[in-house]
Design an enzyme around this catalytic site. Structure first.
Site, PDB file in Angstrom:
ATOM      1  N   ARG A 119       0.960  -1.515  -0.339  1.00 53.08           N
ATOM      2  CA  ARG A 119      -0.012   0.171   0.169  1.00 53.08           C
ATOM      3  C   ARG A 119       0.854   0.953   0.163  1.00 53.08           C
ATOM      4  O   ARG A 119       0.409   1.820   0.776  1.00 53.08           O
ATOM      5  CB  ARG A 119      -0.559   0.569   1.061  1.00 53.08           C
ATOM      6  CG  ARG A 119      -1.999  -1.575   1.362  1.00 53.08           C
ATOM      7  CD  ARG A 119      -3.232  -0.548   2.257  1.00 53.08           C
ATOM      8  NE  ARG A 119      -3.891  -2.297   2.176  1.00 53.08           N
ATOM      9  CZ  ARG A 119      -4.347  -2.805   2.323  1.00 53.08           C
ATOM     10  NH1 ARG A 119      -3.144  -3.158   3.848  1.00 53.08           N
ATOM     11  NH2 ARG A 119      -4.704  -3.746   2.797  1.00 53.08           N
ATOM     12  N   LYS A 141       2.515  11.596 -10.799  1.00 54.41           N
ATOM     13  CA  LYS A 141       1.628  10.960 -11.418  1.00 54.41           C
ATOM     14  C   LYS A 141       2.608   9.425 -12.028  1.00 54.41           C
ATOM     15  O   LYS A 141       3.168   9.278 -12.588  1.00 54.41           O
ATOM     16  CB  LYS A 141       1.580  11.517 -12.899  1.00 54.41           C
ATOM     17  CG  LYS A 141       0.240  12.615 -12.116  1.00 54.41           C
ATOM     18  CD  LYS A 141      -0.084  12.676 -13.796  1.00 54.41           C
ATOM     19  CE  LYS A 141      -1.072  13.898 -13.870  1.00 54.41           C
ATOM     20  NZ  LYS A 141      -1.558  14.195 -14.902  1.00 54.41           N
ATOM     21  N   GLU A 183       8.241  18.793 -24.049  1.00 57.17           N
ATOM     22  CA  GLU A 183       8.050  18.724 -23.012  1.00 57.17           C
ATOM     23  C   GLU A 183       8.087  20.561 -22.499  1.00 57.17           C
ATOM     24  O   GLU A 183       7.400  21.405 -21.752  1.00 57.17           O
ATOM     25  CB  GLU A 183       7.535  18.223 -21.861  1.00 57.17           C
ATOM     26  CG  GLU A 183       6.811  16.188 -22.505  1.00 57.17           C
ATOM     27  CD  GLU A 183       5.938  16.766 -22.133  1.00 57.17           C
ATOM     28  OE1 GLU A 183       5.331  17.661 -21.828  1.00 57.17           O
ATOM     29  OE2 GLU A 183       5.145  15.304 -21.754  1.00 57.17           O
ATOM     30  N   LYS A 225       7.007  23.227 -12.649  1.00 53.03           N
ATOM     31  CA  LYS A 225       6.153  22.073 -12.372  1.00 53.03           C
ATOM     32  C   LYS A 225       5.403  21.746 -11.457  1.00 53.03           C
ATOM     33  O   LYS A 225       4.501  21.577  -9.861  1.00 53.03           O
ATOM     34  CB  LYS A 225       6.703  20.585 -13.189  1.00 53.03           C
ATOM     35  CG  LYS A 225       5.510  19.250 -12.824  1.00 53.03           C
ATOM     36  CD  LYS A 225       5.826  17.844 -13.533  1.00 53.03           C
ATOM     37  CE  LYS A 225       4.607  17.452 -13.570  1.00 53.03           C
ATOM     38  NZ  LYS A 225       4.920  16.542 -14.203  1.00 53.03           N
ATOM     39  N   GLU A 235      -4.927  17.444  -9.611  1.00 58.58           N
ATOM     40  CA  GLU A 235      -5.140  17.583 -10.840  1.00 58.58           C
ATOM     41  C   GLU A 235      -6.761  18.251 -10.521  1.00 58.58           C
ATOM     42  O   GLU A 235      -7.816  17.603 -11.608  1.00 58.58           O
ATOM     43  CB  GLU A 235      -5.047  16.150 -11.732  1.00 58.58           C
ATOM     44  CG  GLU A 235      -5.606  17.200 -13.483  1.00 58.58           C
ATOM     45  CD  GLU A 235      -4.297  16.753 -14.409  1.00 58.58           C
ATOM     46  OE1 GLU A 235      -3.347  16.366 -14.324  1.00 58.58           O
ATOM     47  OE2 GLU A 235      -5.596  15.838 -15.427  1.00 58.58           O
ATOM     48  N   ARG A 239      -3.707  22.303 -12.289  1.00 63.02           N
ATOM     49  CA  ARG A 239      -2.231  21.191 -12.529  1.00 63.02           C
ATOM     50  C   ARG A 239      -2.696  20.721 -14.573  1.00 63.02           C
ATOM     51  O   ARG A 239      -1.737  20.283 -15.169  1.00 63.02           O
ATOM     52  CB  ARG A 239      -2.267  20.069 -12.139  1.00 63.02           C
ATOM     53  CG  ARG A 239      -1.684  19.117 -12.370  1.00 63.02           C
ATOM     54  CD  ARG A 239      -0.717  17.864 -11.166  1.00 63.02           C
ATOM     55  NE  ARG A 239      -0.170  16.750 -11.686  1.00 63.02           N
ATOM     56  CZ  ARG A 239       0.447  16.338 -11.203  1.00 63.02           C
ATOM     57  NH1 ARG A 239       0.910  16.440  -9.995  1.00 63.02           N
ATOM     58  NH2 ARG A 239       1.546  15.432 -11.604  1.00 63.02           N
ATOM     59  N   ASN A 243      -0.714  18.779 -19.659  1.00 61.58           N
ATOM     60  CA  ASN A 243      -1.089  18.368 -19.997  1.00 61.58           C
ATOM     61  C   ASN A 243      -1.585  18.843 -22.030  1.00 61.58           C
ATOM     62  O   ASN A 243      -2.281  18.046 -22.786  1.00 61.58           O
ATOM     63  CB  ASN A 243      -2.878  17.692 -19.898  1.00 61.58           C
ATOM     64  CG  ASN A 243      -2.398  16.551 -18.279  1.00 61.58           C
ATOM     65  OD1 ASN A 243      -1.819  16.236 -18.436  1.00 61.58           O
ATOM     66  ND2 ASN A 243      -3.843  17.324 -18.377  1.00 61.58           N
ATOM     67  N   HIS A 246      -1.631  17.430 -25.144  1.00 62.36           N
ATOM     68  CA  HIS A 246      -1.120  15.837 -24.332  1.00 62.36           C
ATOM     69  C   HIS A 246      -2.402  15.248 -24.992  1.00 62.36           C
ATOM     70  O   HIS A 246      -2.935  13.914 -25.384  1.00 62.36           O
ATOM     71  CB  HIS A 246      -1.158  15.169 -23.502  1.00 62.36           C
ATOM     72  CG  HIS A 246       0.302  15.721 -22.675  1.00 62.36           C
ATOM     73  ND1 HIS A 246       0.709  16.935 -22.419  1.00 62.36           N
ATOM     74  CD2 HIS A 246       1.154  14.683 -22.100  1.00 62.36           C
ATOM     75  CE1 HIS A 246       2.190  16.835 -22.316  1.00 62.36           C
ATOM     76  NE2 HIS A 246       1.867  15.541 -22.141  1.00 62.36           N
ATOM     77  N   HIS A 250      -1.982  12.491 -26.552  1.00 66.92           N
ATOM     78  CA  HIS A 250      -1.829  10.322 -26.620  1.00 66.92           C
ATOM     79  C   HIS A 250      -3.045  10.036 -26.885  1.00 66.92           C
ATOM     80  O   HIS A 250      -2.747   8.510 -27.499  1.00 66.92           O
ATOM     81  CB  HIS A 250      -2.902  10.652 -24.666  1.00 66.92           C
ATOM     82  CG  HIS A 250      -1.961  10.677 -23.650  1.00 66.92           C
ATOM     83  ND1 HIS A 250      -2.567  11.367 -22.514  1.00 66.92           N
ATOM     84  CD2 HIS A 250      -0.686  10.685 -23.498  1.00 66.92           C
ATOM     85  CE1 HIS A 250      -1.586  11.212 -21.666  1.00 66.92           C
ATOM     86  NE2 HIS A 250      -0.221  11.299 -22.519  1.00 66.92           N
ATOM     87  N   HIS A 263       6.973   9.532 -26.916  1.00 67.25           N
ATOM     88  CA  HIS A 263       5.986  10.342 -26.314  1.00 67.25           C
ATOM     89  C   HIS A 263       5.962  12.039 -26.838  1.00 67.25           C
ATOM     90  O   HIS A 263       5.146  12.633 -26.698  1.00 67.25           O
ATOM     91  CB  HIS A 263       5.912  10.378 -24.774  1.00 67.25           C
ATOM     92  CG  HIS A 263       4.542  10.780 -23.632  1.00 67.25           C
ATOM     93  ND1 HIS A 263       3.965  10.845 -24.546  1.00 67.25           N
ATOM     94  CD2 HIS A 263       5.284  12.018 -23.213  1.00 67.25           C
ATOM     95  CE1 HIS A 263       2.571  11.834 -23.062  1.00 67.25           C
ATOM     96  NE2 HIS A 263       3.853  12.575 -22.481  1.00 67.25           N
TER      97      HIS A 263
HETATM   98  N1  GLY Z   1       2.388  14.993 -16.688  1.00 69.72           N
HETATM   99  C1  GLY Z   1       1.557  15.985 -16.563  1.00 69.72           C
HETATM  100  C2  GLY Z   1       1.204  16.098 -14.748  1.00 69.72           C
HETATM  101  O1  GLY Z   1       2.581  15.125 -14.532  1.00 69.72           O
HETATM  102  O2  GLY Z   1       0.576  16.559 -14.756  1.00 69.72           O
END
Ligand code: GLY
Length: 365
Positions: A119, A141, A183, A225, A235, A239, A243, A246, A250, A263
């Site tokens: 956990r 993430k 990025e 960031k 998020e 946040r 994206n 993205h 994606h 990516h």
């Molecule tokens: N890669 C986007 C984030 O970490 O929110």
């Protein structure tokens, strides 16, 4: 000497160390975290695994190493299971740590294993790609992929430390390095017009991996960031601007098949797409859209379907993959759109016709 950027999340806060010839794990309490599961991939481990193990051994820590095959396909539930089995067989307990030594794939996979094993155990991120240094290793993430889409299973699990040794970028293949620049460009678009201008003016030095410029850029991206993550860890709002590019990115990765595009390449195409949608929906000036596409192209990133080798791609499967995005609400993807370079809005709903037209526009250049 490492530069340090703090991610201010109270008791879950941590330092991002950026420098040269620095080794990960220094912030772990060696007496508590006696054992470390070092997770790496078949490209990175032969280059840096031994150095990492030596550094940990020098601090009295025992290392168990797990190597997964390089490539996005390794972000699978099967690999999470085998990492957890390995951790259990090696007797890792809750005081132990997982150390992710590699690019974004390793960080996401090892991070997810660290989030679910017992956990949750400590996680150290040691990113070895530009993309992982400026984005995926920071912010907690973690995820694996499903056939329905990228990162559809995951958890927020903050690392206790991020150590970015810029020396390792010297061995990064050109395509991987350039992919990471997508990025970096993203941070300029979403937050920092000065960074964007620096990238434009110093594009050649960036491509040559100029050491001090690179340190400034990585530190600036991490600081942006860190600021965003500290405002909105899970998020629920701001946040999501991270994206930018993205949503289409994606979907393109899913439709093209994982591994066909890197990516960052998919994000570059997604950024060019978002610039087109932003023109239509947010009045992004044509000049700004041209600068975005121009900078991506200057770095050798794909800003059109042809440049991405996807000239024959049709809209329908991409639209379906976008609808499966995890940020979708009621079947509608939400977009991050630019009003100018350095300023974006999030949560934008966009009509089907505009989306399809912008996709067709990607065939143009
Ligand atoms: N890669 C986007 C984030 O970490 O929110």
């Amino acid at each position: 000497m490492a530069r340090v950027v703090h991610v201010d999340l109270g008791e879950r806060g941590y330092a991002i160390r950026i420098g040269r010839d620095i080794t990960p794990g220094e912030t772990l309490d060696a007496r508590a975290a006696r054992r470390v599961l070092l997770v790496s991939d078949s490209n990175v481990e032969p280059l840096y695994g031994e150095r990492c193990r030596r550094a940990l051994a020098g601090r009295g820590q025992e290392t168990v190493t797990a190597v997964v095959k390089a490539g996005e396909d390794s972000k699978s539930i099967e690999n999470v299971k085998s990492l957890c089995e390995k951790a259990a067989a090696a007797g890792l307990d809750r005081s132990c740590a997982v150390l992710a030594l590699g690019g974004g794939m390793v960080g996401d996979l090892a991070g997810f294993a660290a989030a679910v094993f017992l956990r949750g155990v400590k996680l150290v991120q040691a990113p070895t790609s530009l993309l992982a240094m400026v984005d995926s290793s920071v912010g907690g993430k973690t995820a694996i992929n499903l056939s329905a889409g990228k990162n559809l299973v995951g958890a927020f699990h903050q690392p206790v430390e991020v150590t970015a040794d810029l020396d390792v970028l010297a061995t990064l293949p050109e395509r991987e390095y350039v992919s990471g620049l997508a990025e970096v460009v993203k941070y300029g678009i979403i937050w920092d017009a000065v960074l964007f201008e620096t990238l434009e003016k110093q594009a050649e030095a960036v491509l040559k991996r100029d050491a001090s410029l690179l340190e400034d850029i990585v530190a600036r991206c991490c600081a942006i960031k860190a600021e965003i993550v500290a405002m909105d860890e899970h998020e629920n709002g701001v946040r999501s601007i991270l994206n930018f590019g993205h949503t289409l990115g994606h979907a393109i990765e899913t439709v093209a098949g994982y591994g066909r595009l890197l990516h960052g390449e998919a994000v570059a195409l997604g950024a060019a797409y978002a610039a087109r949608v932003s023109r239509a929906e947010k009045g992004l000036p044509e000049e700004a859209a041209r600068r975005i596409v121009g900078l991506l192209e200057r770095f050798g990133l794909p800003a059109s379907l042809n440049a991405a080798g996807l000239g024959a791609a049709s809209w329908e499967p991409v639209r379906r993959a976008m609808a499966a995005d995890k940020k979708t609400r009621g079947g509608l993807p939400r977009f991050v759109l630019a009003e100018s370079v350095g300023s974006v809005v999030f949560g934008c709903e966009v009509g089907e016709e505009t989306l399809a037209k912008a996709f067709e526009g990607l065939r143009e250049s």
